[in-house]
Enzyme design. Sequence first.
Site, mmCIF file in Angstrom:
data_model
loop_
_atom_site.group_PDB
_atom_site.id
_atom_site.type_symbol
_atom_site.label_atom_id
_atom_site.label_comp_id
_atom_site.label_asym_id
_atom_site.label_seq_id
_atom_site.Cartn_x
_atom_site.Cartn_y
_atom_site.Cartn_z
ATOM 1 N N SER A 211 41.838 61.573 31.442
ATOM 2 C CA SER A 211 42.546 62.697 30.846
ATOM 3 C C SER A 211 43.580 62.221 29.827
ATOM 4 C CB SER A 211 43.245 63.511 31.935
ATOM 5 O OG SER A 211 44.377 62.804 32.439
ATOM 6 N N GLU A 232 39.737 56.397 25.842
ATOM 7 C CA GLU A 232 38.794 57.486 25.561
ATOM 8 C C GLU A 232 39.245 58.649 26.429
ATOM 9 O OE1 GLU A 232 36.426 60.132 26.309
ATOM 10 O OE2 GLU A 232 34.829 58.784 26.967
ATOM 11 N N CYS A 266 32.364 64.091 29.306
ATOM 12 C CA CYS A 266 33.385 64.020 28.255
ATOM 13 C C CYS A 266 32.938 64.744 26.986
ATOM 14 C CB CYS A 266 33.702 62.563 27.917
ATOM 15 S SG CYS A 266 34.191 61.586 29.342
#
Length: 396
Positions: A211, A232, A266
């Site tokens: 997150s 990421e 994601c």
Amino acid sequence: MNQARLIQVRNPRSGEADYPLRLPDVQAISKRTATARAAQSRWGGLSMDARIAALRELVAAIDAGREAIIDALAIDTGRAAVSRLEVQNFGLRLEQQLGFASEIADWAAERLDLGEGIRGLRQLHPYPLVVNLTPWNFPFSLGWLDTVPALLAGCAVIVKPSEVAPRFAEPLQAVVDSVPPVAGVVQFLPGDAAVAETLIDHADFLCFTGSTTTGRLVAARAAARMIPCCLELGGKDALVVLDDANLETAAQTAVIGATIATGQICTSVERVYVQRPIHDAFVERCVEIAKAQTLNLDDPEGPGLGPFIHAPQAETYRQHVADARERGAVVHVGGEVIERGGFWAPPTVLSEVTHEMLIMREETFGPAVPIMAFDRDGDAVHLANDCCYGLGAAVF
């Protein structure tokens, strides 16, 4: 964190805390990092060809021992079919990465003319210890994503899987340790935030997938130590559908892209913009596709959408849908959370959404397809870019 602690890990299908995870204390973490550094001095001295051969040996060992890993991973995530694909596809993904390795190795030891009589020598040196902090949504795949390049570069790697999905680490570590060239060089050490903090304090390079909120904390701790890190973080991926698109293909992609793996990817489709002339027909087709999908409530091996892996994510989904409703969105199908020990949600299609709604601004990470109409191409560009996230997008 002076002594070992025990936490109970929740089963995403039953909702029960059924797996005791003993978290390592500072001394145990220090011992693991020392082992990794000692192994790296040997690993880093190997040629690229030798490292590639060792990783191929590892693939063969994982393939031979994959059933125990898949069984544990299926409990971690509540989904058997996706877990099986994660492990079975490891060799294919590795070969794709190995294809770049020899090219990178050719960059080494180049003499440079820096001007004004100054000469330089470019050499490649591995960071001795890379710490890889990985998330719960694809524990196996994302555990290897940054680990393989680091291993090819000659680094040792300690992977910290999320404490939400740690079961797979034990059978996987047993397989890794059975391959002599990589034993000690790559280690899986599940743990919570305190374990992550201690590992960061031992690292030479840091990788994090998760997150944005946690990513900021990770980046700050890495910066305090002046070590490089790659992050990421979250996404709110936009799908833009123009009026000359193949409506069927675009609608299938929107719904499947938003709901596959329960939307816990994601790069899941998180918001859809459709040009007004085809908007109503697009929404209607998405509703039909969503209604045809099923929930995997009883059989982990069966088809359909599995549970939310992390229970708080179900509440995020619920809040986003409720906020959209309150602000005038139309929920055509889905929208509720089903509790059967764990938490499930059916594919959810919404229209009449706006950027004032949470479901169009914040990462939902659940099976929702919010659809918004636009008029001109430029409007779509503006809407897609009106977001604090990056990561992915698509246009039909």
